[in-house]
Design an enzyme around this catalytic site. Structure first.
Site, PDB file in Angstrom:
ATOM      1  CD  GLU A   1      43.348  35.743  38.415  1.00 35.04           C
ATOM      2  OE1 GLU A   1      42.792  36.562  39.185  1.00 35.04           O
ATOM      3  OE2 GLU A   1      43.652  36.020  37.247  1.00 35.04           O
TER       4      GLU A   1
ATOM      5  CG  ASN B   1      40.184  39.058  40.051  1.00 39.42           C
ATOM      6  OD1 ASN B   1      41.153  39.502  40.672  1.00 39.42           O
ATOM      7  ND2 ASN B   1      40.293  38.109  39.139  1.00 39.42           N
TER       8      ASN B   1
ATOM      9  CG  HIS C   1      44.535  39.174  40.998  1.00 37.72           C
ATOM     10  ND1 HIS C   1      44.107  39.196  39.697  1.00 37.72           N
ATOM     11  CD2 HIS C   1      45.499  40.129  41.065  1.00 37.72           C
ATOM     12  CE1 HIS C   1      44.766  40.113  39.021  1.00 37.72           C
ATOM     13  NE2 HIS C   1      45.619  40.700  39.834  1.00 37.72           N
TER      14      HIS C   1
ATOM     15  CG  ASP D   1      53.031  38.118  39.717  1.00 39.93           C
ATOM     16  OD1 ASP D   1      53.881  39.010  39.561  1.00 39.93           O
ATOM     17  OD2 ASP D   1      51.858  38.355  40.029  1.00 39.93           O
TER      18      ASP D   1
END
Ligand code: F6R
Length: 250
Positions: free
Chosen positions: A143, A136, A138, A67
Site C-alpha cells: 500500500e 491507490n 498498490h 498475497d
C-alpha cells in the site's frame, strides 16, 4: 517499458494470456508469479482454454502468488488460495504441489513471510510476474506509505483497498484488515513483469505509475526502474497516459 493499449477488458485479457503462454511455451518449467482480483480473471480463462486445447502445458510450471489475507483459511471463499483454485489451478494441468500462496492462517505470520521469501529466492524468483493495480497504486498489497518495503511482510490494508474489496464480502466489516504480501524487492526481482489494468477507475493510478515520480506514495511507480516491464491495459485505464502523449502499441 512497453505499453499495449487494448480496446476493452476482453482484448486486454487475450493479450495478457498470450504473453504468459508465450513464456510457458518458451520455458516449460518457468516460475510464474500470479495475482488475484477481478482483473486477471479473463486472462486466466484464456489460459485455461489454451491449456485445454493442448496448445501448452503447465505440468512443469511453478507458481508463486503475490498475497493472501491474514486469517482466512484456504477453504474460505474469499481467500486468495480459494480464488486461485477456482479461477485457474483446478482447470489446468499444473501440479498442485507446485502452486504456492502465502499461508494466511500461519500462527506466526512474520515467520511465514520469511519462509515465503526463502521459497521464492530458492526458485530463482519469478520468470514472469503478473500484477494487477490497486486504485491507490498498490501492487500486491504493498500500500502507499512512507517507504517501499522490500521483503514479504504483513500489511495493514488501507481504507481505499478495504472499500474496493468489500464487493466480494457481505460487508466492508467482513474484509480482513491485514494481509501477507510479497515485498517490492521480491516483485522487482522478477525477470519480467506484466501489469494489467482495465477500466476508468484505474486511470489515475496507471498515470501515476507510468508518468509520475517514483515514490512509495504510488508503489507501482517503482516499476519504472525495472528493465523488462510490459503493461497491457484497456483504453479507459490508459486514458490519462495517452492524453499526456505517451506512445503506446496498439
Ligand atoms: C491481488 C493483488 C492486488 C490486485 C489489485 C487490483 O493479488 O495483488 O494488488 O491486483 O488490488 O485488484 P482488481 O483486479 O480486483 O482491481
Amino acid at each position: 517499458m512497453r505499453i499495449y493499449q487494448e480496446a476493452d477488458y476482453e482484448a486486454m485479457s487475450r493479450r495478457a494470456a498470450g504473453i504468459i503462454s508465450a513464456e510457458v511455451i518458451r520455458r516449460p518449467n518457468c516460475v510464474l508469479g500470479l495475482a488475484t482480483g477481478s482483473t486477471p480473471i479473463g486472462t486466466y480463462q484464456n489460459l485455461i482454454e489454451g491449456n485445454k486445447s493442448g496448445a501448452y502445458s503447465f505440468k512443469e510450471v511453478t507458481t508463486v502468488n503475490l498475497d493472501e489475507y491474514k486469517g482466512l483459511a484456504p477453504t474460505h471463499d474469499q481467500s486468495y488460495r480459494y480464488f486461485m483454485q477456482h479461477n485457474l489451478f483446478d482447470h489446468i494441468d499444473v501440479m498442485p504441489e507446485n502452486t504456492n500462496v502465502p499461508d494466511g492462517l500461519a500462527a506466526d505470520a512474520d515467520a511465514e513471510c520469511a519462509r515465503y521469501d526463502q521459497l521464492v529466492a530458492s526458485l530463482g524468483y519469478a520468470d514472469l510476474q503478473l500484477l494487477g493495480l490497486g486504485r491507490n497504486g498498490h501492487i500486491g498489497f504493498n500500500e502507499p506509505g512512507p517507504a517501499f518495503v522490500k521483503e514479504t511482510h504483513v500489511v495493514d490494508l488501507t481504507e481505499s483497498t478495504i472499500d474496493a474489496n468489500a464487493r466480494f464480502f457481505a460487508s466492508a466489516d467482513d474484509v480482513p484488515r491485514q494481509a501477507l504480501t510479497m515485498g517490492i524487492g521480491v516483485i522487482m526481482a522478477a525477470k519480467r513483469i506484466l501489469l494489467i489494468a482495465s477500466g476508468s477507475d484505474k486511470a489515475d493510478a496507471l498515470y501515476a505509475a507510468i508518468c509520475g515520480p517514483i515514490t512509495p506514495d504510488c508503489p507501482a511507480s517503482i516499476l519504472q526502474l525495472h528493465s523488462d516491464v510490459v503493461i497491457v491495459a484497456d483504453k479507459a485505464a490508459l486514458s490519462k497516459v495517452t492524453a499526456a502523449g505517451v506512445s503506446v502499441c496498439e
